[in-house]
Design a protein around this motif. Structure first.
Motif, PDB file in Angstrom:
ATOM      1  N   GLN A   1      39.552  27.732  36.442  1.00  0.00           N
ATOM      2  CA  GLN A   1      38.028  26.707  35.941  1.00  0.00           C
ATOM      3  C   GLN A   1      37.744  27.198  34.670  1.00  0.00           C
ATOM      4  O   GLN A   1      37.936  26.416  33.090  1.00  0.00           O
ATOM      5  CB  GLN A   1      37.645  26.322  37.226  1.00  0.00           C
ATOM      6  CG  GLN A   1      37.037  25.703  36.737  1.00  0.00           C
ATOM      7  CD  GLN A   1      35.878  24.626  37.837  1.00  0.00           C
ATOM      8  OE1 GLN A   1      35.013  25.748  38.332  1.00  0.00           O
ATOM      9  NE2 GLN A   1      36.258  23.600  38.570  1.00  0.00           N
ATOM     10  N   GLU A   2      37.008  28.717  34.169  1.00  0.00           N
ATOM     11  CA  GLU A   2      36.952  28.699  33.370  1.00  0.00           C
ATOM     12  C   GLU A   2      37.335  30.349  32.767  1.00  0.00           C
ATOM     13  O   GLU A   2      37.406  30.975  32.835  1.00  0.00           O
ATOM     14  CB  GLU A   2      35.089  29.259  33.741  1.00  0.00           C
ATOM     15  CG  GLU A   2      34.200  28.501  34.132  1.00  0.00           C
ATOM     16  CD  GLU A   2      34.050  27.652  33.131  1.00  0.00           C
ATOM     17  OE1 GLU A   2      33.708  28.116  32.129  1.00  0.00           O
ATOM     18  OE2 GLU A   2      33.300  25.774  33.587  1.00  0.00           O
ATOM     19  N   PRO A   3      37.858  30.100  31.555  1.00  0.00           N
ATOM     20  CA  PRO A   3      38.706  31.687  30.978  1.00  0.00           C
ATOM     21  C   PRO A   3      37.931  32.582  31.152  1.00  0.00           C
ATOM     22  O   PRO A   3      38.187  34.174  31.419  1.00  0.00           O
ATOM     23  CB  PRO A   3      38.554  30.780  29.375  1.00  0.00           C
ATOM     24  CG  PRO A   3      38.307  29.539  29.762  1.00  0.00           C
ATOM     25  CD  PRO A   3      36.939  29.628  30.106  1.00  0.00           C
ATOM     26  N   THR A   4      35.993  32.693  31.322  1.00  0.00           N
ATOM     27  CA  THR A   4      35.285  33.318  31.405  1.00  0.00           C
ATOM     28  C   THR A   4      35.790  34.186  32.807  1.00  0.00           C
ATOM     29  O   THR A   4      35.796  35.727  33.359  1.00  0.00           O
ATOM     30  CB  THR A   4      33.986  33.454  31.630  1.00  0.00           C
ATOM     31  OG1 THR A   4      33.346  32.859  32.244  1.00  0.00           O
ATOM     32  CG2 THR A   4      33.245  33.242  29.650  1.00  0.00           C
ATOM     33  N   LEU A   5      35.932  34.118  33.864  1.00  0.00           N
ATOM     34  CA  LEU A   5      36.473  34.391  35.047  1.00  0.00           C
ATOM     35  C   LEU A   5      37.511  34.862  34.369  1.00  0.00           C
ATOM     36  O   LEU A   5      37.083  36.691  35.835  1.00  0.00           O
ATOM     37  CB  LEU A   5      37.140  33.682  36.058  1.00  0.00           C
ATOM     38  CG  LEU A   5      36.512  32.042  36.742  1.00  0.00           C
ATOM     39  CD1 LEU A   5      36.966  31.563  37.426  1.00  0.00           C
ATOM     40  CD2 LEU A   5      35.236  32.463  37.319  1.00  0.00           C
ATOM     41  N   LEU A   6      38.435  35.472  34.506  1.00  0.00           N
ATOM     42  CA  LEU A   6      40.240  36.089  33.503  1.00  0.00           C
ATOM     43  C   LEU A   6      38.864  37.697  32.792  1.00  0.00           C
ATOM     44  O   LEU A   6      39.536  38.362  32.877  1.00  0.00           O
ATOM     45  CB  LEU A   6      40.250  35.783  32.827  1.00  0.00           C
ATOM     46  CG  LEU A   6      41.312  34.495  32.724  1.00  0.00           C
ATOM     47  CD1 LEU A   6      42.422  33.575  32.145  1.00  0.00           C
ATOM     48  CD2 LEU A   6      41.922  35.187  34.086  1.00  0.00           C
ATOM     49  N   ASP A   7      38.162  37.836  32.179  1.00  0.00           N
ATOM     50  CA  ASP A   7      37.154  39.005  32.389  1.00  0.00           C
ATOM     51  C   ASP A   7      36.348  39.525  33.112  1.00  0.00           C
ATOM     52  O   ASP A   7      36.652  40.964  32.798  1.00  0.00           O
ATOM     53  CB  ASP A   7      36.025  38.405  31.129  1.00  0.00           C
ATOM     54  CG  ASP A   7      36.104  37.811  29.544  1.00  0.00           C
ATOM     55  OD1 ASP A   7      36.899  37.851  29.449  1.00  0.00           O
ATOM     56  OD2 ASP A   7      35.162  37.331  29.380  1.00  0.00           O
ATOM     57  N   LYS A   8      36.812  39.200  34.453  1.00  0.00           N
ATOM     58  CA  LYS A   8      35.978  40.053  35.647  1.00  0.00           C
ATOM     59  C   LYS A   8      36.618  40.554  36.449  1.00  0.00           C
ATOM     60  O   LYS A   8      36.769  40.957  37.151  1.00  0.00           O
ATOM     61  CB  LYS A   8      35.543  38.720  36.531  1.00  0.00           C
ATOM     62  CG  LYS A   8      34.107  38.402  36.263  1.00  0.00           C
ATOM     63  CD  LYS A   8      34.032  36.913  37.157  1.00  0.00           C
ATOM     64  CE  LYS A   8      33.188  37.430  38.003  1.00  0.00           C
ATOM     65  NZ  LYS A   8      32.243  36.437  38.860  1.00  0.00           N
ATOM     66  N   VAL A   9      38.635  40.271  35.752  1.00  0.00           N
ATOM     67  CA  VAL A   9      39.392  40.802  36.087  1.00  0.00           C
ATOM     68  C   VAL A   9      40.768  42.156  35.619  1.00  0.00           C
ATOM     69  O   VAL A   9      40.534  41.626  34.701  1.00  0.00           O
ATOM     70  CB  VAL A   9      39.875  39.957  37.688  1.00  0.00           C
ATOM     71  CG1 VAL A   9      39.453  39.773  38.640  1.00  0.00           C
ATOM     72  CG2 VAL A   9      40.900  39.073  36.827  1.00  0.00           C
ATOM     73  N   LYS A  10      41.059  42.889  36.194  1.00  0.00           N
ATOM     74  CA  LYS A  10      41.993  43.661  35.702  1.00  0.00           C
ATOM     75  C   LYS A  10      43.298  43.503  36.158  1.00  0.00           C
ATOM     76  O   LYS A  10      42.843  43.482  37.625  1.00  0.00           O
ATOM     77  CB  LYS A  10      41.829  45.134  34.642  1.00  0.00           C
ATOM     78  CG  LYS A  10      41.641  45.905  36.234  1.00  0.00           C
ATOM     79  CD  LYS A  10      41.106  46.859  35.809  1.00  0.00           C
ATOM     80  CE  LYS A  10      40.622  48.283  36.200  1.00  0.00           C
ATOM     81  NZ  LYS A  10      39.932  48.336  37.803  1.00  0.00           N
ATOM     82  N   VAL A  11      44.343  43.811  35.395  1.00  0.00           N
ATOM     83  CA  VAL A  11      45.496  43.440  36.793  1.00  0.00           C
ATOM     84  C   VAL A  11      45.539  45.045  38.030  1.00  0.00           C
ATOM     85  O   VAL A  11      45.496  46.480  37.175  1.00  0.00           O
ATOM     86  CB  VAL A  11      46.870  44.210  36.039  1.00  0.00           C
ATOM     87  CG1 VAL A  11      48.429  44.106  36.563  1.00  0.00           C
ATOM     88  CG2 VAL A  11      47.120  43.148  34.318  1.00  0.00           C
ATOM     89  N   GLY A  12      45.739  44.562  39.037  1.00  0.00           N
ATOM     90  CA  GLY A  12      45.667  45.499  39.821  1.00  0.00           C
ATOM     91  C   GLY A  12      44.913  45.178  40.985  1.00  0.00           C
ATOM     92  O   GLY A  12      44.526  46.066  42.068  1.00  0.00           O
ATOM     93  N   ASP A  13      43.835  44.715  40.610  1.00  0.00           N
ATOM     94  CA  ASP A  13      42.434  44.267  41.034  1.00  0.00           C
ATOM     95  C   ASP A  13      42.821  44.229  42.203  1.00  0.00           C
ATOM     96  O   ASP A  13      43.228  42.906  42.654  1.00  0.00           O
ATOM     97  CB  ASP A  13      41.154  43.424  40.101  1.00  0.00           C
ATOM     98  CG  ASP A  13      41.208  44.733  39.297  1.00  0.00           C
ATOM     99  OD1 ASP A  13      40.766  45.319  39.586  1.00  0.00           O
ATOM    100  OD2 ASP A  13      39.736  44.401  38.505  1.00  0.00           O
ATOM    101  N   LYS A  14      41.741  44.379  43.478  1.00  0.00           N
ATOM    102  CA  LYS A  14      41.858  43.702  44.863  1.00  0.00           C
ATOM    103  C   LYS A  14      40.815  42.876  44.786  1.00  0.00           C
ATOM    104  O   LYS A  14      39.625  43.318  44.623  1.00  0.00           O
ATOM    105  CB  LYS A  14      42.005  44.303  45.984  1.00  0.00           C
ATOM    106  CG  LYS A  14      43.026  45.494  46.485  1.00  0.00           C
ATOM    107  CD  LYS A  14      44.058  44.694  46.897  1.00  0.00           C
ATOM    108  CE  LYS A  14      44.942  46.178  47.747  1.00  0.00           C
ATOM    109  NZ  LYS A  14      45.440  46.183  46.344  1.00  0.00           N
ATOM    110  N   VAL A  15      41.338  41.064  44.967  1.00  0.00           N
ATOM    111  CA  VAL A  15      39.869  40.311  43.768  1.00  0.00           C
ATOM    112  C   VAL A  15      40.002  39.150  46.123  1.00  0.00           C
ATOM    113  O   VAL A  15      40.713  39.496  47.038  1.00  0.00           O
ATOM    114  CB  VAL A  15      40.157  38.991  43.684  1.00  0.00           C
ATOM    115  CG1 VAL A  15      39.471  40.206  42.622  1.00  0.00           C
ATOM    116  CG2 VAL A  15      41.387  38.862  43.324  1.00  0.00           C
TER     117      VAL A  15
END
Ligand SMILES: [Cu+2]
Length: 111
Positions: free
Chosen positions: A77-91
């Motif tokens: 929904q918000e591009p900034t959500l992608l700044d909160k994670v990196k590949v491999g993160d458990k969310v």
């Protein structure tokens, strides 16, 4: 042991009416439904596409969408959500069906 059990029980007594009251309040009903912790699904970040605003997640069951666990691409929904994670993160994340697209509207627990 009693000294631990009593404060916990006391807290539970205090907390439950507050939760019931919030859920019954029509002003907060919609927003609390959208962010209900029970609606958060478990996921693992597999791929992040910032340019397209897309996120590939391997996710567990998403009950409110009637979806079993799988790996799939979500819009965010918000591009900034992608700044909160990196590949491999458990969310933990909230997904909604908006039109024909599955959209991630909230993510927590990344990075
Ligand atoms: Cu899925």
């Amino acid at each position: 042991m009693k000294s631990i059990a009593i404060p916990v029980a006391f807290f539970a007594l205090l907390a439950s009416p507050a939760i019931a009251q919030k859920a019954a309040d029509p002003r907060t009903q919609q927003s609390s439904a959208a962010t209900n912790a029970a609606d958060l699904a478990d996921g693992e970040v597999r791929r992040i596409d910032k340019g397209a605003g897309k996120l590939t997640l391997r996710h567990g069951e998403i009950k409110h969408l009637d979806m079993p666990g799988m790996t799939m691409v979500f819009q965010v929904q918000e591009p900034t959500l992608l700044d909160k994670v990196k590949v491999g993160d458990k969310v933990r994340f909230r997904a909604e069906k908006i039109g024909a697209a599955y959209v991630v509207t909230a993510i927590e627990g990344g990075k």
